[in-house]
Design a protein around this motif. Sequence first.
Motif, PDB file in Angstrom:
ATOM      1  N   TYR A 101       0.681  -1.065   0.245  1.00  0.00           N
ATOM      2  CA  TYR A 101       0.324  -0.288  -0.351  1.00  0.00           C
ATOM      3  C   TYR A 101       0.535   0.812   0.220  1.00  0.00           C
ATOM      4  N   ASN A 102       1.985   1.308   0.216  1.00  0.00           N
ATOM      5  CA  ASN A 102       2.444   2.370   0.324  1.00  0.00           C
ATOM      6  C   ASN A 102       2.767   2.869   0.773  1.00  0.00           C
ATOM      7  N   ILE A 103       2.681   2.442   2.383  1.00  0.00           N
ATOM      8  CA  ILE A 103       2.539   3.252   3.657  1.00  0.00           C
ATOM      9  C   ILE A 103       3.748   3.600   4.021  1.00  0.00           C
ATOM     10  N   LYS A 104       4.961   4.766   3.705  1.00  0.00           N
ATOM     11  CA  LYS A 104       6.375   4.841   3.489  1.00  0.00           C
ATOM     12  C   LYS A 104       6.547   4.693   4.980  1.00  0.00           C
ATOM     13  N   PRO A 105       5.697   5.990   6.124  1.00  0.00           N
ATOM     14  CA  PRO A 105       5.803   6.164   7.555  1.00  0.00           C
ATOM     15  C   PRO A 105       6.027   4.898   8.209  1.00  0.00           C
ATOM     16  N   LEU A 106       4.827   3.817   7.892  1.00  0.00           N
ATOM     17  CA  LEU A 106       4.949   2.461   8.431  1.00  0.00           C
ATOM     18  C   LEU A 106       5.879   1.768   8.477  1.00  0.00           C
ATOM     19  N   ILE A 107       6.383   1.600   7.086  1.00  0.00           N
ATOM     20  CA  ILE A 107       7.638   0.815   6.297  1.00  0.00           C
ATOM     21  C   ILE A 107       8.225   1.618   7.018  1.00  0.00           C
ATOM     22  N   LYS A 108       8.958   2.703   7.260  1.00  0.00           N
ATOM     23  CA  LYS A 108      10.089   2.586   7.785  1.00  0.00           C
ATOM     24  C   LYS A 108       9.879   2.669   9.543  1.00  0.00           C
ATOM     25  N   LEU A 109       9.451   2.754   9.761  1.00  0.00           N
ATOM     26  CA  LEU A 109       9.087   2.562  11.715  1.00  0.00           C
ATOM     27  C   LEU A 109       9.135   0.558  12.087  1.00  0.00           C
ATOM     28  N   LEU A 110       8.704  -0.482  10.983  1.00  0.00           N
ATOM     29  CA  LEU A 110       8.942  -1.417  11.051  1.00  0.00           C
ATOM     30  C   LEU A 110      10.287  -2.373  10.637  1.00  0.00           C
ATOM     31  N   GLU A 111      10.500  -1.169   9.831  1.00  0.00           N
ATOM     32  CA  GLU A 111      12.005  -1.723   9.492  1.00  0.00           C
ATOM     33  C   GLU A 111      12.791  -1.261  11.080  1.00  0.00           C
ATOM     34  N   GLU A 112      12.439  -0.548  11.887  1.00  0.00           N
ATOM     35  CA  GLU A 112      13.182   0.044  12.762  1.00  0.00           C
ATOM     36  C   GLU A 112      13.161  -1.221  14.007  1.00  0.00           C
ATOM     37  N   THR A 113      12.128  -1.718  13.917  1.00  0.00           N
ATOM     38  CA  THR A 113      12.031  -2.086  15.238  1.00  0.00           C
ATOM     39  C   THR A 113      13.183  -3.642  15.091  1.00  0.00           C
ATOM     40  N   PRO A 114      13.475  -4.372  16.423  1.00  0.00           N
ATOM     41  CA  PRO A 114      14.674  -5.310  16.574  1.00  0.00           C
ATOM     42  C   PRO A 114      13.929  -6.586  15.221  1.00  0.00           C
ATOM     43  N   GLN A 115      12.331  -7.179  14.644  1.00  0.00           N
ATOM     44  CA  GLN A 115      12.717  -7.903  14.152  1.00  0.00           C
ATOM     45  C   GLN A 115      13.048  -8.208  12.977  1.00  0.00           C
ATOM     46  N   LEU A 116      12.586  -6.644  12.428  1.00  0.00           N
ATOM     47  CA  LEU A 116      13.013  -6.233  10.776  1.00  0.00           C
ATOM     48  C   LEU A 116      14.422  -6.038  10.366  1.00  0.00           C
ATOM     49  N   PHE A 117      14.771  -5.539  11.772  1.00  0.00           N
ATOM     50  CA  PHE A 117      15.969  -4.144  11.521  1.00  0.00           C
ATOM     51  C   PHE A 117      17.028  -5.496  11.545  1.00  0.00           C
ATOM     52  N   GLY A 118      17.324  -6.832  12.174  1.00  0.00           N
ATOM     53  CA  GLY A 118      18.250  -7.983  11.998  1.00  0.00           C
ATOM     54  C   GLY A 118      18.258  -8.159  10.962  1.00  0.00           C
ATOM     55  N   GLU A 119      17.353  -8.401  10.506  1.00  0.00           N
ATOM     56  CA  GLU A 119      16.823  -9.137   9.328  1.00  0.00           C
ATOM     57  C   GLU A 119      17.537  -8.864   8.179  1.00  0.00           C
ATOM     58  N   LEU A 120      16.861  -7.808   8.048  1.00  0.00           N
ATOM     59  CA  LEU A 120      17.097  -6.624   6.875  1.00  0.00           C
ATOM     60  C   LEU A 120      18.710  -5.955   6.560  1.00  0.00           C
ATOM     61  N   VAL A 121      19.403  -5.468   7.800  1.00  0.00           N
ATOM     62  CA  VAL A 121      20.264  -4.496   8.331  1.00  0.00           C
ATOM     63  C   VAL A 121      21.474  -5.739   8.331  1.00  0.00           C
ATOM     64  N   GLY A 122      21.227  -6.999   9.065  1.00  0.00           N
ATOM     65  CA  GLY A 122      22.041  -7.746   8.989  1.00  0.00           C
ATOM     66  C   GLY A 122      22.266  -9.426   8.072  1.00  0.00           C
ATOM     67  N   ARG A 123      20.903  -9.998   8.297  1.00  0.00           N
ATOM     68  CA  ARG A 123      21.231 -10.927   7.372  1.00  0.00           C
ATOM     69  C   ARG A 123      21.264 -11.253   5.903  1.00  0.00           C
ATOM     70  N   GLN A 124      20.607  -9.990   5.784  1.00  0.00           N
ATOM     71  CA  GLN A 124      20.627  -9.725   4.052  1.00  0.00           C
ATOM     72  C   GLN A 124      21.461  -9.293   3.260  1.00  0.00           C
ATOM     73  N   GLN A 125      22.090  -8.385   4.605  1.00  0.00           N
ATOM     74  CA  GLN A 125      23.416  -7.917   4.064  1.00  0.00           C
ATOM     75  C   GLN A 125      24.182  -8.315   3.644  1.00  0.00           C
ATOM     76  N   PHE A 126      23.774  -9.472   4.682  1.00  0.00           N
ATOM     77  CA  PHE A 126      25.024 -10.289   5.103  1.00  0.00           C
ATOM     78  C   PHE A 126      25.770 -11.417   3.465  1.00  0.00           C
ATOM     79  N   LEU A 127      24.106 -11.779   2.873  1.00  0.00           N
ATOM     80  CA  LEU A 127      23.952 -12.830   1.988  1.00  0.00           C
ATOM     81  C   LEU A 127      23.464 -12.125   0.890  1.00  0.00           C
ATOM     82  N   SER A 128      23.926 -11.131   0.603  1.00  0.00           N
ATOM     83  CA  SER A 128      23.708  -9.990  -0.444  1.00  0.00           C
ATOM     84  C   SER A 128      24.825 -10.248  -1.038  1.00  0.00           C
TER      85      SER A 128
END
Length: 241
Positions: A101-128
């Motif tokens: 739904y392209n709700i950018k403020p919600l996307i940003k806040l969710l990506e800062e939660t511990p659940q997604l931060f580790g996945e996106l910033v840690g694991r996915q960056q490693f796998l890339s």
Amino acid sequence: MSLPDYKSTEKPPSSAAPNFHVVQLNVGGHLYTTTLSTLRKHSDSKLAEIFSGPPKLRTDTQGRYFIDRDGSHFGAILEFLRSEQLPKENIQEVHKEAIHYNIKPLIKLLEETPQLFGELVGRQQFLSRVPHYKENIEVLIRIARAEAIAARHSYIIICVLRTEEDLGFYDNAINSLEAAKESVVTFGPWKAAPLVKDLLDCVKMDIENQGYRVSIQPHAVEKSFLSRSYDYFYQLTFTWW
């Protein structure tokens, strides 16, 4: 994903309709009631686009605007639009809906939660940084399914090369295998801190997230006298029943 330009059988709220106009929604069978002000809160979102200007949705038999998408987590989207409250569970699923739904403020806040931060910033960056990682996961599943005929298990050998130095021993290592060498799937090398165990954990996680049962064990290679032992090989076991 573009939205179909269906014509509504009911007179839709126009762009000039008051923001307190009540809107009945049917999102994939889940029913919601809200207002235009809530749906239009973020002007660059798909919801604001849908409910501003010409109608872009059809209605169901009760006159509710129908969105042909799983609505299980749409309530969390509405709650954020109403009160900016973040969900406490199903974070990844709500994140997926926020992206849709392209709700950018919600996307940003969710990506800062511990659940997604580790996945996106840690694991996915490693796998890339692991060459052909996603393609290798697809190959592993494809081989396993091909070997599942009349069998309880499928067995696949993978080779994990942590460093460029390991890569230099690849030919000798692969020649030490008794298994069919053409079916060995190779990961690495990579330039990042995580170790071989971390890569194997990722492989297991990403395969199991697709609904498969898999285990990983070191694959012992028999060596002759004075020959070097290589610990690059692991056996993946897919269990079908």
